[in-house]
Structure formats: structure tokens, C-alpha cells
Design a protein around this motif. Structure first.
Motif, PDB file in Angstrom:
ATOM      1  N   ILE A 284      -0.116  43.728  82.789  1.00 14.59           N
ATOM      2  CA  ILE A 284      -0.681  45.084  82.779  1.00 14.59           C
ATOM      3  C   ILE A 284      -1.407  45.324  81.455  1.00 14.59           C
ATOM      4  O   ILE A 284      -2.534  45.831  81.432  1.00 14.59           O
ATOM      5  CB  ILE A 284       0.411  46.152  83.005  1.00 14.59           C
ATOM      6  N   ILE A 285      -0.764  44.950  80.356  1.00 11.83           N
ATOM      7  CA  ILE A 285      -1.376  45.135  79.036  1.00 11.83           C
ATOM      8  C   ILE A 285      -2.654  44.311  78.932  1.00 11.83           C
ATOM      9  O   ILE A 285      -3.687  44.802  78.451  1.00 11.83           O
ATOM     10  CB  ILE A 285      -0.373  44.785  77.920  1.00 11.83           C
ATOM     11  N   GLU A 286      -2.600  43.079  79.376  1.00 10.85           N
ATOM     12  CA  GLU A 286      -3.784  42.221  79.331  1.00 10.85           C
ATOM     13  C   GLU A 286      -4.912  42.808  80.188  1.00 10.85           C
ATOM     14  O   GLU A 286      -6.066  42.856  79.756  1.00 10.85           O
ATOM     15  CB  GLU A 286      -3.427  40.820  79.850  1.00 10.85           C
ATOM     16  N   PHE A 287      -4.571  43.275  81.375  1.00 10.47           N
ATOM     17  CA  PHE A 287      -5.566  43.871  82.257  1.00 10.47           C
ATOM     18  C   PHE A 287      -6.208  45.101  81.610  1.00 10.47           C
ATOM     19  O   PHE A 287      -7.428  45.252  81.607  1.00 10.47           O
ATOM     20  CB  PHE A 287      -4.924  44.253  83.595  1.00 10.47           C
ATOM     21  N   ARG A 288      -5.381  45.966  81.042  1.00  6.67           N
ATOM     22  CA  ARG A 288      -5.921  47.179  80.405  1.00  6.67           C
ATOM     23  C   ARG A 288      -6.728  46.838  79.163  1.00  6.67           C
ATOM     24  O   ARG A 288      -7.728  47.497  78.880  1.00  6.67           O
ATOM     25  CB  ARG A 288      -4.789  48.149  80.087  1.00  6.67           C
ATOM     26  N   HIS A 289      -6.293  45.852  78.435  1.00  7.12           N
ATOM     27  CA  HIS A 289      -7.043  45.433  77.247  1.00  7.12           C
ATOM     28  C   HIS A 289      -8.432  44.937  77.658  1.00  7.12           C
ATOM     29  O   HIS A 289      -9.439  45.306  77.040  1.00  7.12           O
ATOM     30  CB  HIS A 289      -6.275  44.341  76.502  1.00  7.12           C
ATOM     31  N   ASN A 290      -8.482  44.110  78.700  1.00  7.40           N
ATOM     32  CA  ASN A 290      -9.774  43.612  79.196  1.00  7.40           C
ATOM     33  C   ASN A 290     -10.638  44.764  79.707  1.00  7.40           C
ATOM     34  O   ASN A 290     -11.858  44.774  79.484  1.00  7.40           O
ATOM     35  CB  ASN A 290      -9.568  42.576  80.304  1.00  7.40           C
ATOM     36  N   LYS A 291     -10.012  45.695  80.381  1.00  8.08           N
ATOM     37  CA  LYS A 291     -10.745  46.861  80.895  1.00  8.08           C
ATOM     38  C   LYS A 291     -11.332  47.665  79.738  1.00  8.08           C
ATOM     39  O   LYS A 291     -12.500  48.091  79.798  1.00  8.08           O
ATOM     40  CB  LYS A 291      -9.800  47.722  81.733  1.00  8.08           C
ATOM     41  N   ASN A 292     -10.535  47.862  78.680  1.00  8.72           N
ATOM     42  CA  ASN A 292     -11.022  48.599  77.510  1.00  8.72           C
ATOM     43  C   ASN A 292     -12.170  47.856  76.831  1.00  8.72           C
ATOM     44  O   ASN A 292     -13.150  48.473  76.402  1.00  8.72           O
ATOM     45  CB  ASN A 292      -9.894  48.838  76.511  1.00  8.72           C
ATOM     46  N   GLU A 293     -12.051  46.548  76.722  1.00  8.81           N
ATOM     47  CA  GLU A 293     -13.132  45.761  76.116  1.00  8.81           C
ATOM     48  C   GLU A 293     -14.416  45.879  76.933  1.00  8.81           C
ATOM     49  O   GLU A 293     -15.500  46.025  76.363  1.00  8.81           O
ATOM     50  CB  GLU A 293     -12.722  44.288  76.002  1.00  8.81           C
ATOM     51  N   LYS A 294     -14.286  45.813  78.246  1.00  2.00           N
ATOM     52  CA  LYS A 294     -15.475  45.944  79.102  1.00  2.00           C
ATOM     53  C   LYS A 294     -16.103  47.330  78.948  1.00  2.00           C
ATOM     54  O   LYS A 294     -17.324  47.457  78.900  1.00  2.00           O
ATOM     55  CB  LYS A 294     -15.113  45.700  80.565  1.00  2.00           C
ATOM     56  N   GLU A 295     -15.284  48.345  78.864  1.00  2.00           N
ATOM     57  CA  GLU A 295     -15.797  49.707  78.699  1.00  2.00           C
ATOM     58  C   GLU A 295     -16.489  49.853  77.351  1.00  2.00           C
ATOM     59  O   GLU A 295     -17.559  50.460  77.254  1.00  2.00           O
ATOM     60  CB  GLU A 295     -14.658  50.723  78.839  1.00  2.00           C
ATOM     61  N   GLU A 296     -15.900  49.291  76.299  1.00  2.00           N
ATOM     62  CA  GLU A 296     -16.530  49.348  74.982  1.00  2.00           C
ATOM     63  C   GLU A 296     -17.860  48.609  74.991  1.00  2.00           C
ATOM     64  O   GLU A 296     -18.845  49.075  74.414  1.00  2.00           O
ATOM     65  CB  GLU A 296     -15.599  48.743  73.927  1.00  2.00           C
ATOM     66  N   LYS A 297     -17.884  47.471  75.646  1.00  2.00           N
ATOM     67  CA  LYS A 297     -19.126  46.701  75.737  1.00  2.00           C
ATOM     68  C   LYS A 297     -20.192  47.481  76.511  1.00  2.00           C
ATOM     69  O   LYS A 297     -21.359  47.500  76.118  1.00  2.00           O
ATOM     70  CB  LYS A 297     -18.825  45.363  76.442  1.00  2.00           C
ATOM     71  N   ARG A 298     -19.772  48.132  77.590  1.00  2.00           N
ATOM     72  CA  ARG A 298     -20.705  48.940  78.378  1.00  2.00           C
ATOM     73  C   ARG A 298     -21.262  50.093  77.543  1.00  2.00           C
ATOM     74  O   ARG A 298     -22.468  50.348  77.538  1.00  2.00           O
ATOM     75  CB  ARG A 298     -20.015  49.495  79.630  1.00  2.00           C
ATOM     76  N   LEU A 299     -20.388  50.775  76.799  1.00  2.00           N
ATOM     77  CA  LEU A 299     -20.839  51.872  75.943  1.00  2.00           C
ATOM     78  C   LEU A 299     -21.767  51.364  74.837  1.00  2.00           C
ATOM     79  O   LEU A 299     -22.765  52.012  74.502  1.00  2.00           O
ATOM     80  CB  LEU A 299     -19.646  52.607  75.339  1.00  2.00           C
ATOM     81  N   GLU A 300     -21.433  50.215  74.282  1.00  5.20           N
ATOM     82  CA  GLU A 300     -22.274  49.639  73.235  1.00  5.20           C
ATOM     83  C   GLU A 300     -23.655  49.299  73.794  1.00  5.20           C
ATOM     84  O   GLU A 300     -24.676  49.600  73.151  1.00  5.20           O
ATOM     85  CB  GLU A 300     -21.607  48.375  72.687  1.00  5.20           C
ATOM     86  N   ASN A 301     -23.704  48.731  74.976  1.00  4.05           N
ATOM     87  CA  ASN A 301     -24.994  48.420  75.610  1.00  4.05           C
ATOM     88  C   ASN A 301     -25.778  49.695  75.912  1.00  4.05           C
ATOM     89  O   ASN A 301     -27.000  49.734  75.718  1.00  4.05           O
ATOM     90  CB  ASN A 301     -24.782  47.610  76.894  1.00  4.05           C
ATOM     91  N   PHE A 302     -25.068  50.711  76.349  1.00  5.67           N
ATOM     92  CA  PHE A 302     -25.715  51.988  76.624  1.00  5.67           C
ATOM     93  C   PHE A 302     -26.319  52.560  75.343  1.00  5.67           C
ATOM     94  O   PHE A 302     -27.466  53.032  75.333  1.00  5.67           O
ATOM     95  CB  PHE A 302     -24.722  52.964  77.251  1.00  5.67           C
ATOM     96  N   MET A 303     -25.545  52.514  74.257  1.00  8.56           N
ATOM     97  CA  MET A 303     -26.035  53.033  72.988  1.00  8.56           C
ATOM     98  C   MET A 303     -27.232  52.214  72.476  1.00  8.56           C
ATOM     99  O   MET A 303     -28.201  52.770  71.959  1.00  8.56           O
ATOM    100  CB  MET A 303     -24.916  53.021  71.937  1.00  8.56           C
ATOM    101  N   MET A 304     -27.177  50.917  72.642  1.00  6.83           N
ATOM    102  CA  MET A 304     -28.292  50.066  72.242  1.00  6.83           C
ATOM    103  C   MET A 304     -29.536  50.405  73.061  1.00  6.83           C
ATOM    104  O   MET A 304     -30.645  50.446  72.513  1.00  6.83           O
ATOM    105  CB  MET A 304     -27.929  48.590  72.406  1.00  6.83           C
ATOM    106  N   ASP A 305     -29.352  50.666  74.350  1.00  8.01           N
ATOM    107  CA  ASP A 305     -30.483  51.063  75.189  1.00  8.01           C
ATOM    108  C   ASP A 305     -31.066  52.378  74.709  1.00  8.01           C
ATOM    109  O   ASP A 305     -32.291  52.540  74.638  1.00  8.01           O
ATOM    110  CB  ASP A 305     -30.049  51.185  76.662  1.00  8.01           C
ATOM    111  N   GLU A 306     -30.203  53.308  74.363  1.00  6.71           N
ATOM    112  CA  GLU A 306     -30.671  54.605  73.867  1.00  6.71           C
ATOM    113  C   GLU A 306     -31.447  54.439  72.561  1.00  6.71           C
ATOM    114  O   GLU A 306     -32.502  55.034  72.386  1.00  6.71           O
ATOM    115  CB  GLU A 306     -29.483  55.559  73.653  1.00  6.71           C
ATOM    116  N   VAL A 307     -30.910  53.619  71.671  1.00  9.81           N
ATOM    117  CA  VAL A 307     -31.594  53.387  70.398  1.00  9.81           C
ATOM    118  C   VAL A 307     -32.946  52.723  70.645  1.00  9.81           C
ATOM    119  O   VAL A 307     -33.971  53.090  70.043  1.00  9.81           O
ATOM    120  CB  VAL A 307     -30.706  52.537  69.459  1.00  9.81           C
ATOM    121  N   SER A 308     -32.968  51.765  71.544  1.00 10.81           N
ATOM    122  CA  SER A 308     -34.226  51.076  71.866  1.00 10.81           C
ATOM    123  C   SER A 308     -35.245  52.040  72.447  1.00 10.81           C
ATOM    124  O   SER A 308     -36.433  52.007  72.087  1.00 10.81           O
ATOM    125  CB  SER A 308     -33.978  49.944  72.863  1.00 10.81           C
ATOM    126  N   ILE A 309     -34.808  52.902  73.322  1.00  7.07           N
ATOM    127  CA  ILE A 309     -35.719  53.889  73.919  1.00  7.07           C
ATOM    128  C   ILE A 309     -36.244  54.823  72.845  1.00  7.07           C
ATOM    129  O   ILE A 309     -37.451  55.127  72.806  1.00  7.07           O
ATOM    130  CB  ILE A 309     -35.010  54.662  75.052  1.00  7.07           C
TER     131      ILE A 309
END
Length: 148
Positions: free
Chosen positions: A114-139
């Protein structure tokens, strides 16, 4: 994040239960070995006594000596019978403790997954937010460059 702290606390509790189960299993295994060793010793004594009895029947021996040997063998048989019951009880306890240990181990593994699954989920969410922010900065950079 508070949810992860709670799950980590539960994991710590489960790990403690697992350690307790390991200790209980080890203790029951030691008890079983002790009783089984005592039974083995008695069986060896009985074997030696029976051989001595057989040897005394082949020779000229007093009746009292033969009678004493038979009484000794009978006493050993009673002790062996009692110890066999104790060995069976110790085996049952040991198997129960092993089952408890297995269950505790499975519980720990569940929470680790469960901890591993949630950790991976959090990492994916952080990566998604980081990509979103990079897209915003690029725009923003593109728009500011285009407005010049």
C-alpha cells in the motif's frame, strides 16, 4: 500526506506484531525441540533396557532381576506415552504460532505494498504537476517572445 503517516504508523504496529509472532514461534519451536529430545532419550533408554532384557533371558538370571527389568521397561513405556502426548501438544502449538507468524508477515507485506503504491502514485502526480507547470512556463515564454 497525513494519510501516509497513518499508514506508516499502522505498518510499524504490524511489524511489531510480526516480531512478537516470530519470538513466540521461536519459543514454541524451542519447547518442541526440548520435549522431542527428551522423548528421543527415553526411547534410547527403552531400547537399551529391552536389549538388556533380551540378553538376560538368554543367560541364567534371577527372576527378581528379570522382574525389575520388566518394571523398568514398563515405567519407561508410561513416560514415553506421556511425552508423546506432550510432543503432539507442542507440535500443535508450534504450528499455530507458525500460522500466526505467516499471517503477520502477510499483513506487513500488504501495508508495504500500500505504501509503495501510494508513493508511486504521489510521484506520478508530482511529475504530472511538474510537466503542467513546465508547459505553463513554456506557453508564457512563447507568448512574451511573440509580443516583442
Amino acid at each position: 500526506m497525513a494519510n501516509m503517516v497513518a499508514i506508516n504508523k499502522i505498518l510499524n504496529i504490524r511489524e511489531k506484531e510480526k516480531k512478537d509472532a516470530q519470538h513466540a514461534y521461536q519459543q514454541s519451536m524451542d519447547d518442541f525441540e526440548r520435549i522431542a529430545t527428551t522423548l528421543y532419550t527415553l526411547l534410547r533408554k527403552k531400547e537399551v533396557a529391552e536389549q538388556a532384557y533380551e540378553d538376560s533371558l538368554q543367560e541364567a538370571t534371577q527372576i527378581n532381576s528379570i522382574k525389575d527389568q520388566l518394571e523398568y521397561i514398563e515405567m519407561l513405556n508410561k513416560q514415553i506415552s506421556n511425552l508423546q502426548q506432550e510432543v503432539q501438544q507442542a507440535r500443535t502449538v508450534m504450528e499455530t504460532k507458525q500460522s500466526n507468524l505467516t499471517s503477520a508477515h502477510v499483513e506487513v507485506k500488504k501495508y508495504e505494498k500500500i505504501i509503495e503504491f501510494r508513493h508511486n502514485k504521489n510521484e506520478k502526480e508530482e511529475k504530472r504537476l511538474e510537466n503542467f507547470m513546465m508547459d505553463e512556463v513554456s506557453i508564457q515564454q512563447f507568448l512574451s517572445y511573440k509580443n516583442r
